[in-house]
Every structure is written in structure tokens, then in C-alpha cells.
Write a protein that holds these residues in place. Structure first.
Motif, PDB file in Angstrom:
ATOM      1  N   CYS A 223      38.940  23.056 -11.151  1.00 15.36           N
ATOM      2  CA  CYS A 223      38.063  24.145 -10.703  1.00 15.36           C
ATOM      3  C   CYS A 223      37.251  24.657 -11.888  1.00 15.36           C
ATOM      4  O   CYS A 223      37.730  24.627 -13.020  1.00 15.36           O
TER       5      CYS A 223
ATOM      6  N   ALA B 244      36.343  27.781 -12.335  1.00 18.11           N
ATOM      7  CA  ALA B 244      36.945  29.073 -12.703  1.00 18.11           C
ATOM      8  C   ALA B 244      38.074  29.293 -11.712  1.00 18.11           C
ATOM      9  O   ALA B 244      38.102  28.655 -10.659  1.00 18.11           O
ATOM     10  N   ILE B 245      38.980  30.181 -12.055  1.00 20.04           N
ATOM     11  CA  ILE B 245      40.109  30.411 -11.150  1.00 20.04           C
ATOM     12  C   ILE B 245      39.856  31.703 -10.376  1.00 20.04           C
ATOM     13  O   ILE B 245      39.694  32.777 -10.972  1.00 20.04           O
ATOM     14  N   CYS B 246      39.809  31.589  -9.064  1.00 16.28           N
ATOM     15  CA  CYS B 246      39.533  32.757  -8.222  1.00 16.28           C
ATOM     16  C   CYS B 246      40.699  33.749  -8.313  1.00 16.28           C
ATOM     17  O   CYS B 246      41.839  33.351  -8.537  1.00 16.28           O
TER      18      CYS B 246
ATOM     19  N   TYR C 189      42.469  35.304  -6.319  1.00  9.93           N
ATOM     20  CA  TYR C 189      43.543  35.316  -5.313  1.00  9.93           C
ATOM     21  C   TYR C 189      44.255  33.972  -5.222  1.00  9.93           C
ATOM     22  O   TYR C 189      45.186  33.819  -4.420  1.00  9.93           O
ATOM     23  N   CYS C 190      43.858  33.004  -6.043  1.00  7.38           N
ATOM     24  CA  CYS C 190      44.235  31.608  -5.766  1.00  7.38           C
ATOM     25  C   CYS C 190      45.664  31.281  -6.155  1.00  7.38           C
ATOM     26  O   CYS C 190      46.105  31.531  -7.260  1.00  7.38           O
TER      27      CYS C 190
ATOM     28  N   PHE D 210      46.761  27.992  -5.238  1.00  3.91           N
ATOM     29  CA  PHE D 210      46.816  26.544  -4.985  1.00  3.91           C
ATOM     30  C   PHE D 210      47.197  25.800  -6.264  1.00  3.91           C
ATOM     31  O   PHE D 210      47.224  26.376  -7.344  1.00  3.91           O
TER      32      PHE D 210
ATOM     33  N   ARG E 185      45.974  23.979  -8.954  1.00  6.52           N
ATOM     34  CA  ARG E 185      44.655  23.756  -9.577  1.00  6.52           C
ATOM     35  C   ARG E 185      44.698  24.168 -11.027  1.00  6.52           C
ATOM     36  O   ARG E 185      45.614  24.841 -11.486  1.00  6.52           O
TER      37      ARG E 185
ATOM     38  N   GLY F 187      41.476  20.405  -2.614  1.00  3.69           N
ATOM     39  CA  GLY F 187      41.661  20.827  -3.998  1.00  3.69           C
ATOM     40  C   GLY F 187      42.264  22.198  -4.141  1.00  3.69           C
ATOM     41  O   GLY F 187      42.854  22.716  -3.204  1.00  3.69           O
ATOM     42  N   GLY F 188      41.990  22.826  -5.348  1.00  6.53           N
ATOM     43  CA  GLY F 188      40.996  22.426  -6.301  1.00  6.53           C
ATOM     44  C   GLY F 188      39.574  22.385  -5.737  1.00  6.53           C
ATOM     45  O   GLY F 188      39.279  22.921  -4.698  1.00  6.53           O
ATOM     46  N   THR F 189      38.733  21.729  -6.474  1.00  9.54           N
ATOM     47  CA  THR F 189      37.328  21.604  -6.084  1.00  9.54           C
ATOM     48  C   THR F 189      36.924  20.130  -6.166  1.00  9.54           C
ATOM     49  O   THR F 189      36.431  19.668  -7.201  1.00  9.54           O
TER      50      THR F 189
ATOM     51  N   ASN G  86      32.566  23.347  -3.226  1.00 11.89           N
ATOM     52  CA  ASN G  86      32.171  24.722  -3.508  1.00 11.89           C
ATOM     53  C   ASN G  86      30.652  24.766  -3.646  1.00 11.89           C
ATOM     54  O   ASN G  86      30.058  23.871  -4.271  1.00 11.89           O
TER      55      ASN G  86
ATOM     56  N   ARG H  80      34.674  34.551  -6.978  1.00 13.69           N
ATOM     57  CA  ARG H  80      33.970  33.296  -6.652  1.00 13.69           C
ATOM     58  C   ARG H  80      32.724  33.178  -7.509  1.00 13.69           C
ATOM     59  O   ARG H  80      32.132  34.194  -7.917  1.00 13.69           O
TER      60      ARG H  80
HETATM   61  S1  SF4 Z   1      41.291  26.037  -5.610  1.00 11.99           S
HETATM   62 FE1  SF4 Z   1      39.676  27.133  -4.521  1.00 11.99          FE
HETATM   63  S2  SF4 Z   1      40.430  29.255  -4.447  1.00 11.99           S
HETATM   64 FE2  SF4 Z   1      41.605  28.195  -6.043  1.00 11.99          FE
HETATM   65  S3  SF4 Z   1      40.521  28.577  -7.964  1.00 11.99           S
HETATM   66 FE3  SF4 Z   1      39.769  26.645  -7.138  1.00 11.99          FE
HETATM   67  S4  SF4 Z   1      37.939  27.229  -5.950  1.00 11.99           S
HETATM   68 FE4  SF4 Z   1      39.114  29.109  -6.285  1.00 11.99          FE
END
Ligand code: SF4
Length: 388
Positions: free
Chosen positions: A27, A29-31, A33-34, A36, A38, A73-75, A108, A145
Motif C-alpha cells: 500500500c 500509505a496505511i489507512c 482504520y486498516c 488487513f 498489508r 490486498g493491500g493494493t 485504489n 485515504r
Molecule cells: S489495505 Fe486498503 S484499507 Fe488497508 S492500508 Fe491498504 S488501501 Fe488502506
């Protein structure tokens, strides 16, 4: 109620071929709330990762028919089109990929332009799933985001220019400080972009998410539960009026544009998995790859098995999981199909435990099927506790 699935809506076909899930953990950047699996983009690691995936897929594969491939993902849209093409070629070497296979890539908005999207389309991707999350810039900033609403609209238009005729959007509901009216603005924004499919997710705040701290500092709160129920019901009604039929608790689609890959999860049929942290499921066996990206690459490079955990479900657990997933579908599930597959009558096994949900108007049993009512969908976890 307008917008809810009709009792005799056509049933979605149960998939027979396998799906393939490919995880891409990078990714930009790291959102906030994430939760996942990643990590931040690392160009050298990305190249090594693709170099590991390409031999891993044929090595662990069987010559089975595959009719969906899903890059999640991820992205995944941080991979370059030639990297996606290499992974898809590996799938074609490993499996009998159906000529009409659904090939989805999560993307994204800030990672694409017409040239990249045209490249992904030429590589064999035929469905895009954009992580839009909101059409309000302030909400997107709160989530951390990288895109704004205008970029999201542009990316969707660019996808059409690149000849994608199957585009899905994700929106997130119940955001910090979000009012019902603001949520509905995002829903209207989604409808204006005319996607083929959409997924509406409730924001889940996991412990220690940076968003929790921000919410405390900025005094943002989530609207009360009753408002969240209104958000969900009104969104589904508006989406249905716009031709997007609800077919699962969180998913709507134009007819024929339901996610064939995700239907494998809800019908509890099999899928294979590749990449770090990816989960697979086949014939009652569940497995999960090592989550760390470098560890995955090193294991594959060394010719070692990247599976970190594997278990076989006993028949009782398989039935419980299949019911848990199948009841998410708006059409519910066929008692006869489950009797044939599991050798058990679901109503005999669970009827007494499910009766209170029927009495409360959360579950309906009719024409040999059981399904959640609209209110039951809002309280699905409570109803489905009996299967756990
Ligand atoms: S996986 Fe999705 S929600 Fe998580 S940091 Fe990456 S773009 Fe953001």
C-alpha cells in the motif's frame, strides 16, 4: 419494503469450478482504520514478491478448472500491468482457466490512469473493484485515504475508457462523525457513477487502530445504532431503485454482475490461495499462508511450503460454516441442497434453535428455503450464532 429482494428473485447459480485468490500486500500509505495484511510499498520487495508468486502458483496447483481469479490486498493496482500479466500467465500454466473467467483486481483510485488501466485490461483483468469508501473529501481525510472524491469519479470514468464493463465500488458506512444525510450523499455519489456492483461495509474499529485515537482527540463519534440501521435500509432502497439489486447482506449488483468470485465464499465452494496471508478452502480443508511478505518470499524461494496453518473441518463444522456463509445471501439457502451435500436436514438439526428468529421476524422458512428478512440482515450475527 421497496428495495429489498423479491421473494422469487432468480437464484444465483452455485459455482462448480474453483476460484483463485492472489494477495498483494503493498500500500502507498496505511489507512487509519486498516486491519488487513498489508505493508508499505517497497519496490524491491514487490519485484521479489512477484518473482516468488510466479513459480509458486504452478508448483502448488492441480490441473483443475478455474473460473474466477481475484487480486486482493493491500493494493493490487500498485503492481504494474506486466506484473499482473506474469501472474495471470502462471495461472494459465497451472489451471484450465475458463475462457469467460471473471478476473478481478482491487484498485485504489490514486494508483490508476487510463494507460495503466488499459494495460491491466490487456493483461487479462476484466473486473475492477475500486476502494472508494466515501464521496466526501472530509470523510476520506479522516480515514487517511490518499484520494479525494473527484479522483474517485475520474478513476471510474478512466476504467470505462479502458473498456472495463464490470466495475465495482466499495463504500464504508458508519464513519466517525458521519450523519445519515452525509452517508446518503455518498450513496447518491455512487449511483451517479453508475457502477455494475457495489459493496457497502460497516466500519469496524479494531482495538488500537489509529482512528480510535483520532476519534478521541477530535471528538468524532459514530451515530447511534438506530441511525446505522436507517443508513443501511435507506441505502439499499436507493440502490435498488437505481437498478442495483441486493443479493447479499453487504452487496448489490446489476442483474448478472454479481461477484462470481465472492459467490464461491458464500456458497462455500472451493478456492485456492496464493501470496502472503492468503486463505484457501477446498473439500473441508482450510489453510493460510505465512502472513509476513518477506517470510513468504523466502519460503517460496527456498522451495519450502509457505502454509502456516492448515486444518480439516469435521462434517459438523463444515455444515455450520456453510450455513453461516449461505444465509448471507438474499435468496437464502435451499434445505434440499444442504441435505444432499451434508446428509443432514438443516431444519431437523437447527430448527429449534432458529425458531425464535422466525418468531421475531428475522428469518423466513418457505418453499424449501430459509432466508433472512431485511431486519434479519441487520441482526445477522445474532441469528447465525446458532451455527457457531
Ligand atoms: S489495505 Fe486498503 S484499507 Fe488497508 S492500508 Fe491498504 S488501501 Fe488502506
Amino acid at each position: 419494503m421497496a428495495g429489498w429482494p423479491r421473494r422469487h428473485a432468480p437464484l444465483t447459480p452455485v459455482p462448480e469450478s474453483l476460484g483463485v485468490y492472489v494477495h498483494v500486500p503493498f500500500c502507498s500509505a496505511i489507512c487509519h482504520y486498516c486491519n488487513f495484511n498489508r505493508g508499505l510499498m517497497d519496490t524491491a520487495l514487490k519485484a521479489a514478491y512477484v518473482d516468488a508468486l510466479v513459480p509458486h502458483i504452478p508448483r502448488d496447483a492441480e490441473p483443475v478448472e478455474v473460473d474466477t481469479i481475484y487480486f486482493g490486498g493491500g493494493t493490487p493496482s500498485l503492481l504494474d500491468p506486466h506484473e499482473i500479466a506474469r501472474v495471470l500467465e502462471a495461472c494459465h500454466v497451472a489451471f484450465r482457466v475458463a475462457p469467460d473467467a471473471e478476473v478481478t483486481m482491487e484498485a485504489n483510485p490514486e494508483t490508476v490512469d487510463v494507460a495503466r488501466l488499459t494495460g491491466f485490461r490487456a493483461a487479462g483483468v476484466n473486473r475492477l473493484s475500486f476502494g472508494v469508501q466515501s464521496f466526501l473529501d472530509e470523510e476520506l481525510r479522516r480515514l487517511g485515504r490518499l484520494h479525494g472524491a473527484a479522483r474517485a469519479r475520474e478513476a471510474i470514468a478512466e476504467a470505462r475508457t479502458a473498456r472495463f464493463d464490470n466495475v465495482s465500488l466499495d463504500l464504508m458506512m458508519w464513519l466517525p462523525g458521519q450523519t445519515v444525510a452525509q452517508w446518503l450523499q455518498s450513496v447518491e455519489g455512487l449511483i451517479q457513477t453508475a457502477p455494475d456492483h457495489a459493496s457497502l461495509y460497516l466500519l469496524e474499529l479494531y482495538p488500537n487502530a489509529p482512528l480510535q485515537e483520532l476519534m478521541a482527540r477530535e471528538q468524532w463519534s459514530q451515530t447511534p445504532d438506530d441511525d446505522a440501521a436507517d443508513m443501511y435500509e435507506e441505502a439499499m432502497a436507493r440502490l435498488a431503485a437505481a437498478g442495483l439489486r441486493q443479493y447479499e447482506i453487504s452487496n448489490v449488483a446489476r442483474p448478472g454482475r454479481e461477484s462470481r468470485h465472492n459467490l464461491k465464499y458464500w456458497h462455500d465452494t472451493g478456492w485456492l490461495a496464493f501470496g502472503c496471508g492468503a486463505h484457501g478452502s477446498r473439500d473441508g480443508r482450510r489453510w493460510k499462508h505465512v502472513a509476513d511478505t518477506r517470510a513468504y518470499v523466502e519460503r517460496v524461494q527456498a522451495g519450502a511450503d509457505p502454509v502456516a496453518e492448515a486444518r480439516r473441518l469435521d462434517p459438523e463444522a463444515q455444515l455450520g460454516e456453510a450455513l453461516f456463509m449461505g444465509l448471507r445471501l438474499a435468496e437464502g439457502l435451499s434445505l434440499e441442497a444442504y441435505r444432499v451435500r451434508f446428509g443432514q436436514d438443516v431444519w431437523t438439526r437447527y430448527g429449534a434453535a432458529l425458531a425464535p428468529a422466525v418468531d421475531a421476524g428475522l428469518l423466513v422458512r418457505e418453499s424449501g428455503r430459509i432466508r433472512l428478512t431485511p431486519r434479519g440482515m441487520l441482526l445477522a450475527n445474532e441469528v447465525m450464532q446458532v451455527f457457531v
